[in-house]
Design a protein around this motif. Structure first.
Motif, PDB file in Angstrom:
ATOM      1  N   SER A   1      -3.918  -3.453   5.410  1.00 50.47           N
ATOM      2  CA  SER A   1      -2.582  -2.900   5.622  1.00 50.47           C
ATOM      3  C   SER A   1      -1.753  -3.802   6.522  1.00 50.47           C
TER       4      SER A   1
ATOM      5  N   LEU B   1       1.170   5.086   6.904  1.00 47.11           N
ATOM      6  CA  LEU B   1       1.404   4.760   5.495  1.00 47.11           C
ATOM      7  C   LEU B   1       0.951   5.935   4.643  1.00 47.11           C
TER       8      LEU B   1
ATOM      9  N   TYR C   1       0.936  -2.372   8.040  1.00 44.54           N
ATOM     10  CA  TYR C   1       1.602  -1.427   8.927  1.00 44.54           C
ATOM     11  C   TYR C   1       1.049  -1.557  10.351  1.00 44.54           C
TER      12      TYR C   1
END
Length: 245
Positions: free
Chosen positions: A91, A99, A93
């Motif tokens: 990820s 998310l 993020y």
């Protein structure tokens, strides 16, 4: 028998797996959790021994869903949430849990099947996410979906009343057609622009996977190559669950 549940922003979908057989369950657009769980279990051939859930409904709703499922099935439902990395996908993020898990499991499934991929989810929100050949989630876009756009237009304008109908990319010849066609054209233009741009960054042969309830309204107007994967989120959730077997 295993039960898999995808709880989206407005819709809830589910299916069952009994050995090697998949039994498509159904879907509902409502938030009366006990009623939806009753409907869900009525469509089953038996009582599930394991329940897996991917939910973006929020902590309070997840607690209510878990209570209803446990009361009905007598087993503790297992919720899967987005994380920093899983199944080869990393990820981008800063806070990976934020998310949406529907996007996350769809990316996992897309990457595991095809490697580099572009995931287009045509739900209440229209999302586009990109994963490269190394499994890095590059980022994505979130914009209102067709239903949300129609709702906003009807709510914030006067004397606009539209009937359900099929949209096309041509000029509308009534207010309803103008709305349907305009929103379709706007959404298709946005998706097409992003796909063409991402194919300059990713391998230009990477797969484009389209899922979500509004996909049938959009895919007929796409001019790029794509695969319609109607149950990509549930497929990804099943993949996660299979690791625990």
């Amino acid at each position: 028998m295993m039960l898999f549940v995808d709880v989206g922003n407005t819709a809830m979908k589910w299916r069952y797996r009994d050995g090697d057989g998949i039994h498509q369950g159904g879907g509902r657009h409502e938030r009366e959790w006990s009623r939806v769980v009753d409907i869900m279990l009525r469509s089953a051939a038996g009582m599930p021994s394991e329940v897996w859930v991917a939910s973006v409904a929020g902590p309070e709703a997840d607690a209510a869903i878990a209570y209803c499922l446990k009361r009905a099935t007598r087993c503790e439902p297992r919720f899967y949430y987005s994380c920093q990395s899983d199944f080869g996908v990393e990820s981008c993020y800063p806070e990976p849990r934020k998310l949406g898990v529907d996007r996350w499991v769809a990316m996992i499934e897309g990457f595991q099947r095809y490697g580099a991929s572009i995931i287009i989810d045509c739900g209440s929100a229209l999302t586009i996410d990109a994963v490269d050949s190394r499994g890095t989630f590059l980022g994505g876009y979130i914009v209102p979906g067709l239903g949300m756009l129609r709702g906003a237009l009807l709510r914030d304008t006067s004397d606009v009343h539209i009937e359900p109908g099929m949209a096309q990319l041509g000029l509308g010849r009534s207010t309803g057609e103008c709305v349907h066609n305009g929103l379709l054209r706007m959404s298709v233009a946005f998706v097409t622009e992003v796909v063409l741009e991402l194919r300059q960054v990713l391998d230009d042969t990477c797969k484009v996977l389209v899922t979500g309830g509004d996909a049938p309204e959009l895919i007929g107007a796409f001019t790029f190559e794509f695969l319609h994967a109607a149950d990509l989120v549930l497929d990804g959730l099943e993949r996660v669950a299979a690791r625990q077997q």
